[in-house]
Design an enzyme around this catalytic site. Structure first.
Site, PDB file in Angstrom:
ATOM      1  N   HIS B 144       0.845  -1.171  -0.118  1.00 11.97           N
ATOM      2  CA  HIS B 144       0.045  -0.031  -0.055  1.00 11.97           C
ATOM      3  C   HIS B 144       0.829   1.416  -0.141  1.00 11.97           C
ATOM      4  O   HIS B 144       2.044   1.321   0.539  1.00 11.97           O
ATOM      5  CB  HIS B 144      -0.836  -0.050   1.198  1.00 11.97           C
ATOM      6  CG  HIS B 144      -1.870   0.907   1.286  1.00 11.97           C
ATOM      7  ND1 HIS B 144      -1.663   2.195   1.852  1.00 11.97           N
ATOM      8  CD2 HIS B 144      -3.357   0.900   1.382  1.00 11.97           C
ATOM      9  CE1 HIS B 144      -2.714   2.810   1.740  1.00 11.97           C
ATOM     10  NE2 HIS B 144      -3.749   2.325   1.445  1.00 11.97           N
ATOM     11  N   ASP B 221       3.200  -4.758   7.846  1.00 15.63           N
ATOM     12  CA  ASP B 221       2.014  -4.144   7.810  1.00 15.63           C
ATOM     13  C   ASP B 221       0.754  -5.200   7.954  1.00 15.63           C
ATOM     14  O   ASP B 221       0.396  -5.767   7.053  1.00 15.63           O
ATOM     15  CB  ASP B 221       2.008  -3.166   6.438  1.00 15.63           C
ATOM     16  CG  ASP B 221       0.603  -2.546   6.223  1.00 15.63           C
ATOM     17  OD1 ASP B 221      -0.235  -2.616   7.028  1.00 15.63           O
ATOM     18  OD2 ASP B 221       0.558  -2.112   5.125  1.00 15.63           O
ATOM     19  N   GLN B 224      -4.595  -5.206   6.686  1.00 13.94           N
ATOM     20  CA  GLN B 224      -5.451  -5.990   6.289  1.00 13.94           C
ATOM     21  C   GLN B 224      -5.313  -7.477   6.887  1.00 13.94           C
ATOM     22  O   GLN B 224      -6.261  -8.232   6.209  1.00 13.94           O
ATOM     23  CB  GLN B 224      -5.130  -6.165   4.521  1.00 13.94           C
ATOM     24  CG  GLN B 224      -5.221  -4.721   3.805  1.00 13.94           C
ATOM     25  CD  GLN B 224      -6.706  -4.135   3.854  1.00 13.94           C
ATOM     26  OE1 GLN B 224      -7.615  -5.092   3.753  1.00 13.94           O
ATOM     27  NE2 GLN B 224      -6.854  -3.104   3.594  1.00 13.94           N
ATOM     28  N   LYS B 247     -10.296  -1.262  10.580  1.00 16.48           N
ATOM     29  CA  LYS B 247     -10.339  -1.838   9.626  1.00 16.48           C
ATOM     30  C   LYS B 247     -10.686  -3.636  10.394  1.00 16.48           C
ATOM     31  O   LYS B 247     -11.078  -4.634   9.690  1.00 16.48           O
ATOM     32  CB  LYS B 247      -9.211  -2.137   8.733  1.00 16.48           C
ATOM     33  CG  LYS B 247      -8.891  -1.295   7.952  1.00 16.48           C
ATOM     34  CD  LYS B 247      -8.018  -1.616   6.698  1.00 16.48           C
ATOM     35  CE  LYS B 247      -7.265  -0.628   6.024  1.00 16.48           C
ATOM     36  NZ  LYS B 247      -8.076   0.225   5.151  1.00 16.48           N
ATOM     37  N   CYS B 385      -4.923   2.667  -3.419  1.00 12.93           N
ATOM     38  CA  CYS B 385      -3.676   3.254  -3.069  1.00 12.93           C
ATOM     39  C   CYS B 385      -2.503   2.228  -3.039  1.00 12.93           C
ATOM     40  O   CYS B 385      -1.573   2.231  -2.362  1.00 12.93           O
ATOM     41  CB  CYS B 385      -3.931   3.676  -1.530  1.00 12.93           C
ATOM     42  SG  CYS B 385      -4.948   5.010  -1.134  1.00 12.93           S
TER      43      CYS B 385
END
Lengths: 150, 427
Positions: B144, B221, B224, B247, B385
């Protein structure tokens, strides 16, 4: 409730599939790029200006059906017009797609561009319909760099 | 309408859940989310934009409301009842995050605004201290923008180089290339756990092992990943792990940086201000201990409490149950949607979470999105993104349906019918 058929009118779909004046213009003496960073739509508008009038105009690039059809119909509408006439047309077109034009107003001057009246019911798509016009405007003004509708 | 759904034997559909020995009552789960009860454009809302942000269960909304109605006070400094209580709630949320990630200590959990801020924090503190001219930062081609740009800023400042490990046509990390890019100049590896644009689950465990062989720390990261997978930062042995609360059914404006305490201790502070100090004179300031050293100013107390409630909610359902439900939904959606003529899926990795990125003939994703929206179906269209991912596949944008624990097979059917409608409009 907004009507999809109002947005995706036959003329718009047809122009998006077979855009007119879709080519680089060998005789161009002005060009500008338009980019919508949020959706990735990207167009180049080529202009052959003779004095104050648009002798020829074309475009290339990629985008959604609305932005492509708008670019196509725009090239047809402004060919042969003076800068002032093209600017006035943009102004009327902008009012049309942002819902500022009177519903029963005289749209004769807009001609085929009136098919974009449905855009006003889809506010997030206004930038699609106006990208090519902003790019044309920049090209007429001889501005450097890339225009954005954001 | 005949969909792939009808062709699948029912036993097959629920086999996975039965194997897991669980009952996941999606109707009951849906009733926990008030926003899902509404109609959009005259249709029942079909919310398939969960990779952008998830909806919030009533318990999260209530926790935030309750905090402002009953507990609101500034934390860590008051002698009064409310401040004491608010501090307890805030620190309680930190402990919930600690156990959610299985961190060794609560002081390794730093509250930030979101995954983006967490990555910027690491780039600006650990990065600025340890990355020098000629050094390299290694990322992947499916990051991202939030896991690209902070490192570019750092590399530009330091004269360092950003290296990018490539991905395959199916959207999987090419581990061999990654291994070759990992070298003596690599000072940090930053890699996504799950790709937001493709849904690919990356082999973070192996990446971390490879990097650690050269003593290179790894930032993962997890924005997600945490809504869909069980994450154990100690088992992974990652050095930093970041995620955003919104999220994972929590509020916006709150996120988490996990870091190993030895690394966090050695890092300079990110921002200066209140709460991050133990003493201040004009001559010298002594920084506070972890985690407060990295939490300057009054934090998002309500956000942290809301996130704590979201984690409790997820724990209550069980991450294994959630993953099984979403996995089954993805399999069904993949089969149903790819059966539609003209569909091209972008991101077909073997290991995926519930993300379905697709193209339909030469129809622009924005047009797909507008037409689906008229059916009450919310998807994301655009570059997500992750422009380098789009460039990798030679496309400008995709349409992306992303699933959460409250989505149903009926919603997948609605999506398929919506896509058929797009085809009709553009026929």
């Amino acid at each position: 409730m907004p009507d999809l058929r109002e947005l995706y009118q036959e003329v718009i779909l047809e122009h998006s599939k077979a855009p007119r004046n879709y080519r680089a213009l060998a005789t161009a003496n002005h060009r500008a790029e338009g980019y919508n960073p949020l959706c990735g739509d990207h167009f180049t508008v080529y202009l052959d200006l003779e004095g104050d009038s648009i002798r020829d105009v074309s475009f290339q690039g990629s985008g959604c059906a609305i932005s492509k059809a708008s670019a196509s119909l725009m090239t047809q509408s402004v060919k042969g017009k003076t800068r002032a006439e093209a600017a006035r047309l943009f102004d009327q077109f902008h009012k049309l797609v942002t819902g500022q034009a009177p519903a029963n107003g005289n749209r004769a001057e807009l001609g085929k561009l009136a098919v974009f009246s449905g855009v006003s019911q889809f506010p997030v798509r206004v930038k699609c319909a106006t990208l090519a016009w902003h790019t044309l405007h920049a090209s007429l003004e001889g501005k450097q760099g890339t225009v954005s509708t954001e | 309408m005949t969909t792939a759904a009808n062709r699948l034997p029912r036993e097959f559909r629920s086999a996975q859940l039965r194997d897991a020995g669980v009952e996941f009552d999606v109707d009951k789960v849906r009733s926990d989310f008030p926003i899902l009860r509404q109609k959009v454009r005259g249709r029942a809302l079909v919310y398939l934009d969960n990779a952008a942000t998830s909806q919030k269960p009533q318990v999260v909304i209530d926790a935030i409301g309750r905090y402002y109605e009953r507990d609101n006070a500034n934390i860590h400094r008051g002698v009064h009842f409310l401040s004491e209580h608010a501090t307890e709630e805030y620190e309680g949320a930190r402990k919930k995050v600690q156990s959610f990630l299985n961190a060794a200590d609560a002081s390794e959990i730093i509250f930030v605004r979101g995954a983006t801020e967490a990555i910027n924090l690491v780039a600006q503190t650990y990065g600025r201290t340890n990355v020098r001219a000629g050094d390299e930062v290694l990322i992947t081609a499916m990051e991202h923008h939030s896991n690209i740009v902070p490192w570019q800023i750092l590399c530009e400042e330091k004269g360092a180089r950003l290296r990018v490990a490539p991905i395959s046509d199916s959207g999987e990390l090419q581990l061999e290339d990654f291994a070759n890019l990992l070298g003596p100049r690599t000072k940090i590896v930053a890699v996504t756990h799950v790709s937001n644009a493709l849904g690919t689950i990356t082999p973070v465990q192996r990446i971390i092992e490879m990097a650690h062989r050269g003593n290179v720390p790894v930032l993962v990261d997890g924005a997600q990943a945490v809504p869909h997978l069980k994450v154990d930062v100690q088992a992974l042995d990652c050095d930093f792990y970041v995620f955003s609360g919104h999220k994972v059914y929590g509020p916006t404006g709150i996120g988490v940086l996990y870091g190993k305490s030895a690394l966090l201790d050695a890092m300079p502070p990110y921002q200066g201000g209140g709460d991050m100090i133990s003493s201040v004179t004009f001559e010298k300031t002594i920084y506070n201990k972890l985690p407060y050293k990295f939490e300057a100013g009054t934090p998002h107390v309500a956000g942290a409490i809301g996130l704590g409630a979201a984690i409790e909610y997820v724990n209550g359902l069980g991450m294994d149950n959630i993953a099984a439900h979403e996995h089954e939904l993805l399999a069904y959606a993949t089969e149903t949607v790819s059966a539609i003529p003209g569909i091209r899926l972008i991101g077909t990795a073997k290991e995926k979470t519930g993300v379905l990125s697709f193209l339909l003939d030469s129809i622009h994703p924005h047009d797909i999105g507008t037409i689906l929206d008229q059916e009450g179906i919310a998807i994301r269209t655009g570059h997500h993104c992750a422009q380098p991912v789009m460039q990798r596949f030679g496309i400008a944008a995709t349409a992306r349906a992303s699933f959460a624990l409250y989505n149903t097979r009926e919603e997948v059917d609605a999506l398929a019918e919506g896509i058929q409608k797009v085809r009709e409009v553009f026929a």
